[in-house]
Design a protein around this motif. Structure first.
Motif, PDB file in Angstrom:
ATOM      1  N   TYR A 291       4.764   1.718  -2.969  1.00 24.32           N
ATOM      2  CA  TYR A 291       3.543   1.282  -3.524  1.00 24.32           C
ATOM      3  C   TYR A 291       2.406   2.211  -3.225  1.00 24.32           C
ATOM      4  CZ  TYR A 291       0.334  -2.767  -4.135  1.00 24.32           C
ATOM      5  OH  TYR A 291      -0.556  -3.800  -4.790  1.00 24.32           O
ATOM      6  N   VAL A 292       1.389   2.436  -4.021  1.00 20.92           N
ATOM      7  CA  VAL A 292       0.211   3.197  -4.150  1.00 20.92           C
ATOM      8  C   VAL A 292      -0.757   2.439  -3.978  1.00 20.92           C
ATOM      9  CG1 VAL A 292      -0.657   5.424  -4.943  1.00 20.92           C
ATOM     10  CG2 VAL A 292       1.680   4.871  -5.272  1.00 20.92           C
ATOM     11  N   ALA A 293      -1.686   2.916  -3.016  1.00 19.64           N
ATOM     12  CA  ALA A 293      -3.049   2.437  -2.883  1.00 19.64           C
ATOM     13  C   ALA A 293      -4.229   3.526  -2.992  1.00 19.64           C
ATOM     14  CB  ALA A 293      -3.506   1.956  -1.448  1.00 19.64           C
ATOM     15  N   VAL A 294      -4.960   3.409  -4.032  1.00 20.67           N
ATOM     16  CA  VAL A 294      -5.829   4.303  -4.596  1.00 20.67           C
ATOM     17  C   VAL A 294      -7.186   4.062  -4.193  1.00 20.67           C
ATOM     18  CG1 VAL A 294      -6.665   5.755  -6.697  1.00 20.67           C
ATOM     19  CG2 VAL A 294      -4.180   5.092  -6.541  1.00 20.67           C
ATOM     20  N   ASP A 295      -7.881   4.892  -3.765  1.00 18.89           N
ATOM     21  CA  ASP A 295      -9.572   4.784  -3.366  1.00 18.89           C
ATOM     22  C   ASP A 295      -9.954   4.561  -4.843  1.00 18.89           C
ATOM     23  OD1 ASP A 295     -11.764   4.543  -1.508  1.00 18.89           O
ATOM     24  OD2 ASP A 295     -12.376   6.343  -2.485  1.00 18.89           O
ATOM     25  N   GLY A 296     -11.092   3.449  -4.821  1.00 17.99           N
ATOM     26  CA  GLY A 296     -12.015   3.252  -5.912  1.00 17.99           C
ATOM     27  C   GLY A 296     -11.543   2.191  -6.846  1.00 17.99           C
TER      28      GLY A 296
END
Length: 200
Positions: free
Chosen positions: A105-110
């Protein structure tokens, strides 16, 4: 408020962030970090809220304790070719693809997610809410700031070590006096107009 720390428990999570979308000069730098739950790092926060000394110390600790991390970038030429948003997405994808193990899983800022094969989400103010994104923001900022200080030695007339390429009053005054150098973004104002004037 959503508890992101609990939401990602037991998931091989990569946090992703960028530094350098706004400056008039230099690359946009991104990082992806997968933290090790068994080796917690205290003090992770939005890199902009930390002192330079604290960022440096945390950067070294992240590199030592994280399961995986990777720093990537998009060049000034890519920024001018694709625009800063698309270049940032390219750099974020490179950061995740550079990890030794694919995240679950990838959490991206913004609020913008690159077009990729990974499952994930965007998190507004993620660099303050998700520890892995905080870690990514710290690695990216320490890397980019260090590079801009190196450019200061090559182009001392611009004062890059002081403003890191952002459009401060000092930086704009130096641009007026000396014109753009090799690391200035040709598609950004006022650099774009300066180059148009000199080509006439």
């Amino acid at each position: 408020m959503k508890s992101y720390a609990l939401s990602y428990e037991g998931v091989l999570l990569a946090g992703v962030d960028e530094v350098g979308r706004g400056p008039l000069a230099g690359d946009v730098v991104t990082a992806a970090v997968i933290l090790d739950p068994s080796r917690p790092i205290s003090g992770l926060a939005d890199s902009k809220k930390l002192s330079e000394i604290r960022r440096q110390a945390l950067s070294e600790e992240i590199k030592e304790k994280a399961l995986y991390w990777h720093i990537a970038r998009a060049s000034v030429e890519e920024i001018d070719t694709h625009n800063i948003l698309q270049a940032t997405m390219i750099a974020m994808a490179r950061a995740v693809e550079g990890l030794a193990v694919a995240p679950e899983y990838v959490a991206v800022d913004g609020n913008r997610m690159p077009k990729w094969q990974y499952t994930g989400e965007t998190v507004i103010k993620g660099d303050a809410l998700v520890p892995a994104i905080s870690a990514a923001s710290i690695l990216a900022k320490v890397c980019r700031d260090s590079e801009m200080c190196q450019f200061d030695e090559l182009y001392p007339e611009y004062g890059f070590s002081a403003h890191k390429g952002y459009g401060t009053k000092q930086h704009r005054a130096a641009l007026e006096r000396h014109g753009p150098c090799a690391i200035h973004r040709r598609s950004f104002e006022p650099v774009k107009s300066m180059l148009a004037d000199t080509s006439r």
